[in-house]
Write a protein that holds these residues in place. Sequence first.
Motif, PDB file in Angstrom:
ATOM      1  N   GLY A 183      34.694  31.698  32.903  1.00 40.08           N
ATOM      2  CA  GLY A 183      34.087  31.601  34.216  1.00 40.08           C
ATOM      3  C   GLY A 183      32.820  30.757  34.191  1.00 40.08           C
ATOM      4  O   GLY A 183      32.348  30.341  33.134  1.00 40.08           O
ATOM      5  N   TRP A 200      46.507  38.351  37.116  1.00 40.13           N
ATOM      6  CA  TRP A 200      45.126  37.987  37.417  1.00 40.13           C
ATOM      7  C   TRP A 200      44.778  38.519  38.810  1.00 40.13           C
ATOM      8  O   TRP A 200      45.578  38.388  39.748  1.00 40.13           O
ATOM      9  CB  TRP A 200      44.932  36.478  37.406  1.00 40.13           C
ATOM     10  CG  TRP A 200      44.909  35.890  36.044  1.00 40.13           C
ATOM     11  CD1 TRP A 200      45.950  35.327  35.361  1.00 40.13           C
ATOM     12  CD2 TRP A 200      43.781  35.782  35.166  1.00 40.13           C
ATOM     13  NE1 TRP A 200      45.535  34.882  34.132  1.00 40.13           N
ATOM     14  CE2 TRP A 200      44.205  35.151  33.984  1.00 40.13           C
ATOM     15  CE3 TRP A 200      42.440  36.158  35.281  1.00 40.13           C
ATOM     16  CZ2 TRP A 200      43.345  34.889  32.923  1.00 40.13           C
ATOM     17  CZ3 TRP A 200      41.577  35.897  34.224  1.00 40.13           C
ATOM     18  CH2 TRP A 200      42.035  35.273  33.061  1.00 40.13           C
ATOM     19  N   ARG A 202      41.129  39.083  41.528  1.00 34.70           N
ATOM     20  CA  ARG A 202      39.733  38.744  41.761  1.00 34.70           C
ATOM     21  C   ARG A 202      39.163  39.691  42.799  1.00 34.70           C
ATOM     22  O   ARG A 202      39.885  40.281  43.605  1.00 34.70           O
ATOM     23  CB  ARG A 202      39.567  37.300  42.231  1.00 34.70           C
ATOM     24  CG  ARG A 202      40.109  37.007  43.618  1.00 34.70           C
ATOM     25  CD  ARG A 202      39.982  35.528  43.943  1.00 34.70           C
ATOM     26  NE  ARG A 202      40.553  35.195  45.252  1.00 34.70           N
ATOM     27  CZ  ARG A 202      40.727  33.951  45.678  1.00 34.70           C
ATOM     28  NH1 ARG A 202      40.382  32.917  44.910  1.00 34.70           N
ATOM     29  NH2 ARG A 202      41.250  33.741  46.861  1.00 34.70           N
ATOM     30  N   ARG A 247      40.010  44.202  45.764  1.00 35.42           N
ATOM     31  CA  ARG A 247      40.539  43.427  44.656  1.00 35.42           C
ATOM     32  C   ARG A 247      41.880  42.820  45.069  1.00 35.42           C
ATOM     33  O   ARG A 247      42.759  43.524  45.563  1.00 35.42           O
ATOM     34  CB  ARG A 247      40.680  44.328  43.424  1.00 35.42           C
ATOM     35  CG  ARG A 247      40.837  43.575  42.123  1.00 35.42           C
ATOM     36  CD  ARG A 247      40.580  44.466  40.941  1.00 35.42           C
ATOM     37  NE  ARG A 247      39.177  44.867  40.846  1.00 35.42           N
ATOM     38  CZ  ARG A 247      38.625  45.419  39.786  1.00 35.42           C
ATOM     39  NH1 ARG A 247      39.366  45.651  38.700  1.00 35.42           N
ATOM     40  NH2 ARG A 247      37.360  45.754  39.785  1.00 35.42           N
ATOM     41  N   ASP A 249      36.677  30.888  46.810  1.00 32.45           N
ATOM     42  CA  ASP A 249      37.231  31.374  45.540  1.00 32.45           C
ATOM     43  C   ASP A 249      36.181  32.101  44.705  1.00 32.45           C
ATOM     44  O   ASP A 249      36.499  32.658  43.650  1.00 32.45           O
ATOM     45  CB  ASP A 249      37.801  30.216  44.720  1.00 32.45           C
ATOM     46  CG  ASP A 249      39.019  29.574  45.360  1.00 32.45           C
ATOM     47  OD1 ASP A 249      39.116  28.331  45.335  1.00 32.45           O
ATOM     48  OD2 ASP A 249      39.879  30.319  45.877  1.00 32.45           O
ATOM     49  N   ALA A 254      34.183  34.782  43.119  1.00 39.27           N
ATOM     50  CA  ALA A 254      34.520  36.181  42.889  1.00 39.27           C
ATOM     51  C   ALA A 254      34.409  36.478  41.396  1.00 39.27           C
ATOM     52  O   ALA A 254      34.225  35.568  40.587  1.00 39.27           O
ATOM     53  CB  ALA A 254      35.943  36.486  43.360  1.00 39.27           C
ATOM     54  N   TYR A 288      36.684  37.510  38.387  1.00 42.60           N
ATOM     55  CA  TYR A 288      38.106  37.392  38.078  1.00 42.60           C
ATOM     56  C   TYR A 288      38.448  38.305  36.900  1.00 42.60           C
ATOM     57  O   TYR A 288      37.733  38.339  35.897  1.00 42.60           O
ATOM     58  CB  TYR A 288      38.458  35.945  37.748  1.00 42.60           C
ATOM     59  CG  TYR A 288      38.533  35.077  38.983  1.00 42.60           C
ATOM     60  CD1 TYR A 288      37.394  34.769  39.710  1.00 42.60           C
ATOM     61  CD2 TYR A 288      39.753  34.589  39.443  1.00 42.60           C
ATOM     62  CE1 TYR A 288      37.458  34.002  40.866  1.00 42.60           C
ATOM     63  CE2 TYR A 288      39.836  33.807  40.588  1.00 42.60           C
ATOM     64  CZ  TYR A 288      38.688  33.523  41.292  1.00 42.60           C
ATOM     65  OH  TYR A 288      38.768  32.755  42.441  1.00 42.60           O
ATOM     66  N   TYR A 289      39.557  39.022  37.054  1.00 50.26           N
ATOM     67  CA  TYR A 289      40.001  39.984  36.048  1.00 50.26           C
ATOM     68  C   TYR A 289      41.449  39.705  35.658  1.00 50.26           C
ATOM     69  O   TYR A 289      42.261  39.321  36.506  1.00 50.26           O
ATOM     70  CB  TYR A 289      39.972  41.406  36.609  1.00 50.26           C
ATOM     71  CG  TYR A 289      38.638  41.895  37.093  1.00 50.26           C
ATOM     72  CD1 TYR A 289      38.233  41.693  38.413  1.00 50.26           C
ATOM     73  CD2 TYR A 289      37.785  42.597  36.242  1.00 50.26           C
ATOM     74  CE1 TYR A 289      37.013  42.169  38.872  1.00 50.26           C
ATOM     75  CE2 TYR A 289      36.564  43.076  36.691  1.00 50.26           C
ATOM     76  CZ  TYR A 289      36.186  42.852  38.011  1.00 50.26           C
ATOM     77  OH  TYR A 289      34.972  43.329  38.451  1.00 50.26           O
ATOM     78  N   GLY A 332      36.058  41.276  33.242  1.00 45.71           N
ATOM     79  CA  GLY A 332      35.818  40.372  34.352  1.00 45.71           C
ATOM     80  C   GLY A 332      34.957  39.190  33.957  1.00 45.71           C
ATOM     81  O   GLY A 332      34.132  39.269  33.041  1.00 45.71           O
ATOM     82  N   GLN A 390      32.738  35.958  36.000  1.00 43.20           N
ATOM     83  CA  GLN A 390      32.262  35.471  37.294  1.00 43.20           C
ATOM     84  C   GLN A 390      32.618  34.002  37.483  1.00 43.20           C
ATOM     85  O   GLN A 390      32.354  33.171  36.608  1.00 43.20           O
ATOM     86  CB  GLN A 390      30.751  35.648  37.405  1.00 43.20           C
ATOM     87  CG  GLN A 390      30.144  35.097  38.683  1.00 43.20           C
ATOM     88  CD  GLN A 390      30.493  35.915  39.901  1.00 43.20           C
ATOM     89  OE1 GLN A 390      30.407  37.148  39.888  1.00 43.20           O
ATOM     90  NE2 GLN A 390      30.877  35.240  40.992  1.00 43.20           N
TER      91      GLN A 390
END
Length: 127
Positions: free
Chosen positions: A8, A35, A37, A44, A89, A91, A93-94, A120, A122
Amino acid sequence: VQLVESGGGLVQAGGSLRLSCAASGFTFGDYAISWFRQAPGKEREGLSCISDSDGSTYYADSVKGRFTTSSDNAKNTVYLQMNSLKPEDTAVYYCATDPWVDCSNSGPGPHEDYDYWGQGTQVTVSS
């Protein structure tokens, strides 16, 4: 099971980033990996997944054509290539996995279906 995201950062609108999700603690390829976010104040959101059953991929409409997910079995890693990034976009992200999730027909499904999550990473897209 352990998932570790990386990649990220801060990027200008129209730019690209590639996120990585390094997986361990299970036989890579036996579980679907998705994936998600989460932006501040929002739920989520499932973005993509790679199915364990047939390797097919799924993308949410919000990212279809801009994001691509892939896997490297030798590295036990799943990637999310993000192109044409937009400020919306932005967020955390996981990546996530669960032995009972099958995304081959219906995508990643709700985040409540997943027991295993990374910490996660960023992503911030400036305008």
